[in-house]
Design an enzyme around this catalytic site. Structure first.
Site, mmCIF file in Angstrom:
data_model
loop_
_atom_site.group_PDB
_atom_site.id
_atom_site.type_symbol
_atom_site.label_atom_id
_atom_site.label_comp_id
_atom_site.label_asym_id
_atom_site.label_seq_id
_atom_site.Cartn_x
_atom_site.Cartn_y
_atom_site.Cartn_z
ATOM 1 N N HIS A 92 -23.852 -7.219 5.997
ATOM 2 C CA HIS A 92 -22.861 -8.004 5.254
ATOM 3 C C HIS A 92 -22.179 -9.058 6.113
ATOM 4 C CE1 HIS A 92 -22.861 -5.711 1.466
ATOM 5 N NE2 HIS A 92 -23.422 -4.807 2.249
ATOM 6 N N ASP A 96 -18.085 -16.117 8.634
ATOM 7 C CA ASP A 96 -18.093 -15.094 7.589
ATOM 8 C C ASP A 96 -19.524 -14.884 7.113
ATOM 9 O OD1 ASP A 96 -16.868 -13.316 5.842
ATOM 10 O OD2 ASP A 96 -15.353 -14.775 5.218
HETATM 11 C C1 GDG Z 1 -17.732 -8.415 4.143
HETATM 12 C C2 GDG Z 1 -18.128 -9.686 4.879
HETATM 13 C C3 GDG Z 1 -19.091 -10.566 2.762
HETATM 14 C C4 GDG Z 1 -8.905 -9.285 -1.221
HETATM 15 N N1 GDG Z 1 -7.603 -9.067 -1.420
HETATM 16 C C5 GDG Z 1 -7.512 -8.183 -2.407
HETATM 17 C C6 GDG Z 1 -8.778 -7.876 -2.832
HETATM 18 N N2 GDG Z 1 -9.605 -8.559 -2.088
HETATM 19 C C7 GDG Z 1 -11.064 -8.520 -2.260
HETATM 20 C C8 GDG Z 1 -11.574 -9.869 -2.665
HETATM 21 C C9 GDG Z 1 -13.017 -9.783 -2.237
HETATM 22 C C10 GDG Z 1 -12.960 -8.834 -1.038
HETATM 23 O O1 GDG Z 1 -11.697 -8.205 -1.052
HETATM 24 C C11 GDG Z 1 -13.098 -9.566 0.270
HETATM 25 O O2 GDG Z 1 -14.429 -9.929 0.402
HETATM 26 P P1 GDG Z 1 -14.926 -10.962 1.484
HETATM 27 O O3 GDG Z 1 -16.316 -11.320 1.177
HETATM 28 O O4 GDG Z 1 -14.031 -12.146 1.437
HETATM 29 O O5 GDG Z 1 -14.716 -10.282 2.907
HETATM 30 P P2 GDG Z 1 -14.998 -8.889 3.720
HETATM 31 O O6 GDG Z 1 -14.098 -7.826 3.263
HETATM 32 O O7 GDG Z 1 -14.849 -9.255 5.143
HETATM 33 O O8 GDG Z 1 -16.502 -8.468 3.412
HETATM 34 C C12 GDG Z 1 -18.151 -10.859 3.915
HETATM 35 C C13 GDG Z 1 -18.759 -9.240 2.138
HETATM 36 O O9 GDG Z 1 -18.739 -8.193 3.121
HETATM 37 C C14 GDG Z 1 -19.814 -8.850 1.099
HETATM 38 O O10 GDG Z 1 -21.089 -8.859 1.651
HETATM 39 O O11 GDG Z 1 -18.915 -11.573 1.776
HETATM 40 O O12 GDG Z 1 -18.604 -12.012 4.574
HETATM 41 O O13 GDG Z 1 -17.225 -9.953 5.945
HETATM 42 O O14 GDG Z 1 -13.785 -9.179 -3.245
HETATM 43 O O15 GDG Z 1 -11.345 -10.015 -4.047
HETATM 44 N N3 GDG Z 1 -9.047 -7.042 -3.833
HETATM 45 C C15 GDG Z 1 -7.997 -6.471 -4.463
HETATM 46 N N4 GDG Z 1 -6.713 -6.713 -4.076
HETATM 47 C C16 GDG Z 1 -6.431 -7.556 -3.068
HETATM 48 O O16 GDG Z 1 -5.265 -7.787 -2.733
HETATM 49 N N5 GDG Z 1 -8.228 -5.644 -5.500
#
Ligand code: GDG
Length: 747
Positions: A448, A654
Site C-alpha cells: 500500500h 504517498d
Molecule cells: C495507506 C497508504 C494508500 C482520514 N481521516 C478520517 C478518516 N480518514 C480516512 C480517509 C481515507 C483514509 O483514512 C486515509 O487513507 P490514505 O490513502 O490517505 O492514507 P494511509 O492511511 O496512509 O493509507 C496510502 C492507502 O494505504 C490505501 O492503499 O492510499 O498511500 O499510505 O480513507 O477517509 N476516516 C474517518 N474519519 C477520519 O477522521 N472515518
C-alpha cells in the site's frame, strides 16, 4: 488408530445407534443430498427418502429433516407424517403431522425486498433469488468470480436498507449464498424441540454441513453427537465428528437402521473424530484468507467482552465484498498487547457478514516489530526518508519472529492449497514463512506504500533477504508502474533472478508483478447525511463566516507533508493578500502512532506553524487555519469534502492517497471544488485533471493554491467530470476483484 482405540470407537457408535430414545436431526443440502449447481436441481432422491422413512418407522427413534428449504418443498418429498420437518431454519416446523408457524411476521416488506433483488439479479448472470415463506436467498455460486464483488456491493446496499427498516430480520452468510431471514430463528431451535419429542433420556445426533448447522451443533448437550460434512479441509467447526460427503452420511444412517432393526451391521465408515482444538467460534469454508497487520474494522471496546466491529472504513470496505463473495476470512492483530511473560491469545469473530480471526501481540512485538521495524525502519525507508530510518538487529529479529507467529495462526484457518492475500509492509516475508510451513496454494501481496529506488532500498542491511522472501509470493501488486519499476530494479541489482517485464523467475519459482491502483467506493461519499451530522459540520462551517474552505485531511504522519502545506497556505496569504479574510484552511489530522517520538514531534511542529500563521494573519473575525487533531465520521468527512472549494492533498510521498479520490467522489457535479494534489502521491498518476503541485516548493504551492481558488465553474466541471469518471471506473471492488483474478491466473 490403535486396535483398542478402534474398538472403543466402534463400541461408542454401536451404543449411540442402539440408544433409546434416539433423535436424529439431519440437514438436507450438502448433507443428505449432494450440492447441485442450482438450488432447484438438488432434490432428495428415492434412496434418501426411503432411508429417512425407514428410520422414522423404527420404535424409539425420532427423525427430523432440518433445512433452510421452504415448508411446501420439504412436504413434497417427505409426506410421511412421522418424519418431523423443520423448514426455513426453524421458522416453520411439522410435528406430528401438522405445520406450525413459529413466527408471525407481515410478509409485505420481505416481498418488496425479494422483488428488488430479483431486478438486481436480472442484471447479474448466474445469480439466483430463492423465495421461501419467511426468507429470501441470493445465490451467487454461478456468478463469474470477477463479477461477484459488484453484485455483492449492490445487493448489500439493498439488504442493508431493508435491515435498517426491518430489525426483525437478519442476514446470514452461507457458502456463496446470502440469506435474509427472521432474526430470531436458527436451526438451534430444533434441538430442544426434538429433545422434547424424543422424550426423557434422549440422545440426539445432529448432522449438517453449513454454517447454519453450526447453530444446531452448539445447542446440543454433552450426551449428544454432532457430525459435520466437510466441504474442505479448511473448515472449522463445533462438531465432534466428521464425514466426507452425503454418501458417507447415508452409510451411517443405514448403519444406525441396521443396528436397531437387528440386522448384522454393514461394514461402513463410521464418523471420524475431529482432532481438538475444534473451533471455539463458527467459521466456514475459507477459500480465501486475507492477512494484514491490523484488522482495520475492529476496535477494542472498553468494559465489554472484547473486540467488536466498528465501521471505520478504509481497506475493509474494499475487501469486504470479495471476502463475502468468497466465504473468506481476514486475519490480523487485535490491537491489544499482553505482557511478554504471558501467552498470546487468538480467536475468531463472526459478525454475521464475514469471519475475522485475531491475535494479540506481546508487548515486545509491539515495540520491536510494529513500532520498531515496521514503522521505524520500513515506513520511512519505503517513503524515501533515509534520515528517519532506524536500523537494529532487534527490529529485524522481531520482524521475522512475528511473521512466524502470524503464519502459524494463518495455517489454522486456511488449507495448504487455499488462496492467501497478504497486505503491506508489515508482511513482506509472509509467503516465505508460509512456504516453509508447506503452503502451496497461491499467495499474493499488495504493497500500500511506495517501493523505493535501489539506492534507498539497499540501505537496508537485509535488503537481499527481503527481496528473496518476496519472490515466494505468486503475485506482487503495487499502486503504480513507477513502484513496479523500482522493485524490478532492486531485484535486478541485488538478486541473481531473471527479470522480464512483469515476471521474475528465481529459485525455480515465478513471481508476477503488477501495477494495480487501489480505489474507493465512490457512491458511499454521496450518501445523504443524518441530521445530527449536518448540524455539527454546519456549525463548523458557520464559524468560517464568508470564507471559502480549503481542506486537508490526513493521518498525522510526516509523509503527508502537513507542515509544508500549512507553510504554503501562510505564503499564499503573504503573496496574495487579497485572500486574507476570504479563505480558511481546515486541517484535520487524525491521531496516528502517537507513541512514536517522531510523530509526537511532528504534532508539535504543526501546532507551532498553525500558531505562527494565525498569529501573523488572523483577525478578530477570521481565523486563517483551523487545526483539528481528531477524527470525524465518514459521513462528516463527506460533508466537509463537499463544502470545500479546494481539496488540499499534498503528501511528500504517498502510495496512493485515498483522500484525493474521496474528495472527488463527494463533490456536487454541478459546482465541484478543485483537487490540488501532490505530484508525489501515487494518485497523481491517474488523476491528471487535478492541479498537480510540488509540496517541497512553498512559493510554487502557494501559487498553485491561488490558481485552484480562481478556476471558473466551466473548467471546474470539466476537470471534475474526468476525475470522477476515473474514480468510478477504477474503484475498490474492481481493484480487489482484479487482484484476486490475477492471483488465480498466476497458477
Ligand atoms: C495507506 C497508504 C494508500 C482520514 N481521516 C478520517 C478518516 N480518514 C480516512 C480517509 C481515507 C483514509 O483514512 C486515509 O487513507 P490514505 O490513502 O490517505 O492514507 P494511509 O492511511 O496512509 O493509507 C496510502 C492507502 O494505504 C490505501 O492503499 O492510499 O498511500 O499510505 O480513507 O477517509 N476516516 C474517518 N474519519 C477520519 O477522521 N472515518
Amino acid at each position: 488408530m490403535t486396535q483398542d482405540a478402534r474398538m472403543d470407537h466402534v463400541e461408542h457408535w454401536m451404543a449411540i445407534a442402539r440408544h433409546t430414545p434416539l433423535g436424529i436431526l439431519c440437514d438436507l443440502d450438502g448433507t443428505l443430498v449432494p450440492f447441485a449447481s442450482a438450488p432447484e436441481e438438488a432434490r432428495p432422491d428415492h434412496d434418501a427418502v426411503s432411508l429417512i422413512e425407514d428410520l422414522a418407522a423404527l420404535p424409539g427413534v425420532v427423525v427430523a429433516i432440518v433445512s433452510g428449504r421452504p415448508a411446501e418443498w420439504l412436504e413434497r418429498f417427505f409426506p410421511t407424517p412421522s418424519i418431523r420437518l423443520v423448514a426455513e431454519h426453524g421458522a416453520m416446523r411439522r410435528g406430528a403431522g401438522a405445520w406450525e408457524n413459529v413466527l408471525n411476521l407481515d410478509p409485505t416488506p420481505l416481498a418488496a425486498l425479494a422483488e428488488e433483488l430479483v431486478t438486481l439479479a436480472a442484471r447479474h448472470p448466474g445469480s439466483v433469488i430463492e423465495r421461501k415463506g419467511t426468507t429470501v436467498a441470493l445465490h451467487y455460486r454461478n456468478v463469474r468470480r470477477g463479477r461477484r464483488g459488484e453484485l455483492i456491493v449492490e445487493a448489500y446496499g439493498i439488504i442493508d436498507r431493508f435491515l435498517t427498516r426491518q430489525p426483525a430480520y437478519e442476514r446470514l452468510e452461507g457458502i456463496l449464498v446470502t440469506e435474509i431471514r427472521p432474526a430470531s430463528v436458527k436451526k438451534s431451535s430444533a434441538v430442544p424441540w426434538m429433545r422434547e419429542i424424543a422424550g426423557p433420556g434422549a440422545r440426539l445426533i445432529a448432522i449438517g454441513d453449513d454454517v447454519t448447522d453450526e447453530h444446531m451443533f452448539q445447542a446440543l448437550a454433552p450426551q449428544d453427537e454432532s457430525i459435520v460434512v466437510r466441504v474442505t479441509e479448511t473448515r472449522r467447526t463445533f462438531a465432534r465428528w466428521e464425514l466426507e460427503n452425503p454418501n458417507e452420511v447415508r452409510a451411517v444412517l443405514r448403519y444406525i437402521h441396521a443396528m436397531r432393526a437387528g440386522h448384522s451391521p454393514p461394514s461402513t465408515t463410521l464418523p471420524r473424530e475431529i482432532a481438538p482444538p475444534r473451533s471455539p467460534q463458527i467459521t466456514f469454508d475459507h477459500e480465501l484468507l486475507v492477512v494484514s497487520n491490523r484488522l482495520p474494522d475492529f476496535r477494542q471496546v472498553e468494559g465489554e467482552e472484547g473486540l467488536r466491529r466498528k465501521n471505520v472504513g478504509g481497506l475493509v470496505s474494499a475487501l469486504e465484498p470479495a471476502l463475502r463473495a468468497r466465504g473468506g476470512m481476514w486475519l490480523g492483530w487485535s490491537g491489544r498487547t499482553v505482557p511478554d511473560a504471558e501467552s498470546v491469545a487468538n480467536g475468531v469473530i463472526d459478525d454475521g457478514t464475514a469471519q475475522f480471526a485475531w491475535l494479540d501481540y506481546k508487548e515486545a512485538w509491539y515495540q520491536n516489530y510494529y513500532s520498531g521495524f515496521c514503522n521505524g525502519t520500513l515506513w520511512p525507508l519505503f517513503h524515501s526518508f533515509p534520515s528517519r530510518v532506524s536500523l537494529s538487529d532487534k527490529g529485524w529479529n522481531a520482524y521475522r519472529e512475528v511473521h512466524e507467529v502470524i503464519a502459524d495462526v494463518a495455517s489454522e484457518h486456511v488449507g495448504r492449497r487455499g488462496m492467501i492475500w497478504a497486505h503491506d509492509y508489515h508482511l513482506l516475508l509472509f509467503a516465505h514463512v508460509m512456504r516453509q510451513k508447506g503452503h502451496n496454494g497461491p499467495i499474493g501481496h499488495f504493497l500500500h506504500i511506495p517501493f523505493p529506488s535501489p539506492d534507498i532500498f539497499s540501505m537496508l542491511p537485509w535488503a537481499g533477504e527481503v527481496l528473496d522472501a518476496l519472490l515466494d509470493f505468486d503475485l506482487l501488486g503495487f499502486h503504480t508502474q513507477g513502484f513496479v519499476a523500482n522493485f524490478l530494479a532492486c531485484v535486478s541489482s541485488l538478486l541473481p533472478a531473471r527479470v522480464t517485464d512483469d515476471v521474475i523467475s528465481h529459485r525455480g519459482r515465478f513471481t508476477h508483478v503488477t501495477a494495480m491502483p487501489i480505489g474507493i467506493l465512490p457512491a458511499t461519499f454521496q450518501e445523504p447525511p443524518e441530521p445530527a451530522i449536518v448540524e455539527e459540520i454546519e456549525g463548523l462551517m458557520r464559524s468560517l463566516g464568508e470564507s471559502r474552505l480549503v481542506l486537508g485531511v490526513d493521518r498525522l504522519d510526516y509523509t503527508k507533508g502537513i507542515p509544508e502545506r500549512l507553510l504554503a497556505f501562510g505564503r499564499l496569504l503573504e503573496m496574495f493578500p487579497d485572500w486574507r479574510g476570504k479563505v480558511s484552511l481546515i486541517q484535520i489530522s487524525v491521531p496516528s502512532r502517537a507513541d512514536v517520538p517522531l510523530y509526537a514531534e511532528q504534532r508539535a511542529t504543526i501546532e507551532s506553524i498553525v500558531g505562527r500563521v494565525n498569529g501573523e494573519f488572523g483577525e478578530a473575525a477570521w481565523v486563517p487555519i483551523r487545526y483539528l487533531y481528531r477524527s470525524y465520521s465518514k459521513a462528516q468527512l463527506s460533508q466537509l469534502y463537499r463544502a470545500a472549494s479546494v481539496g488540499y492533498v499534498t503528501p511528500l510521498r504517498d502510495g496512493m492517497n485515498l483522500v484525493a479520490k474521496e474528495y472527488v467522489a463527494a463533490q456536487d457535479p454541478e459546482s465541484p471544488g478543485v483537487l490540488l494534489l501532490s505530484q508525489f502521491a501515487g494518485a497523481a498518476v491517474e488523476m491528471r485533471e487535478a492541479i498537480l503541485t510540488n509540496p517541497h516548493h512553498t512559493d510554487g504551492m502557494a501559487r498553485d493554491l491561488d490558481r485552484s481558488l480562481r478556476i471558473d465553474l466551466k473548467e471546474r466541471k470539466a476537470r471534475h467530470a474526468k476525475l470522477l469518471a476515473s474514480v468510478q471506473r477504477s474503484n475498490a471492488v474492481t481493484w480487489a476483484e482484479g487482484f484476486l483474478d490475477a492471483l488465480s491466473a498466476c497458477r
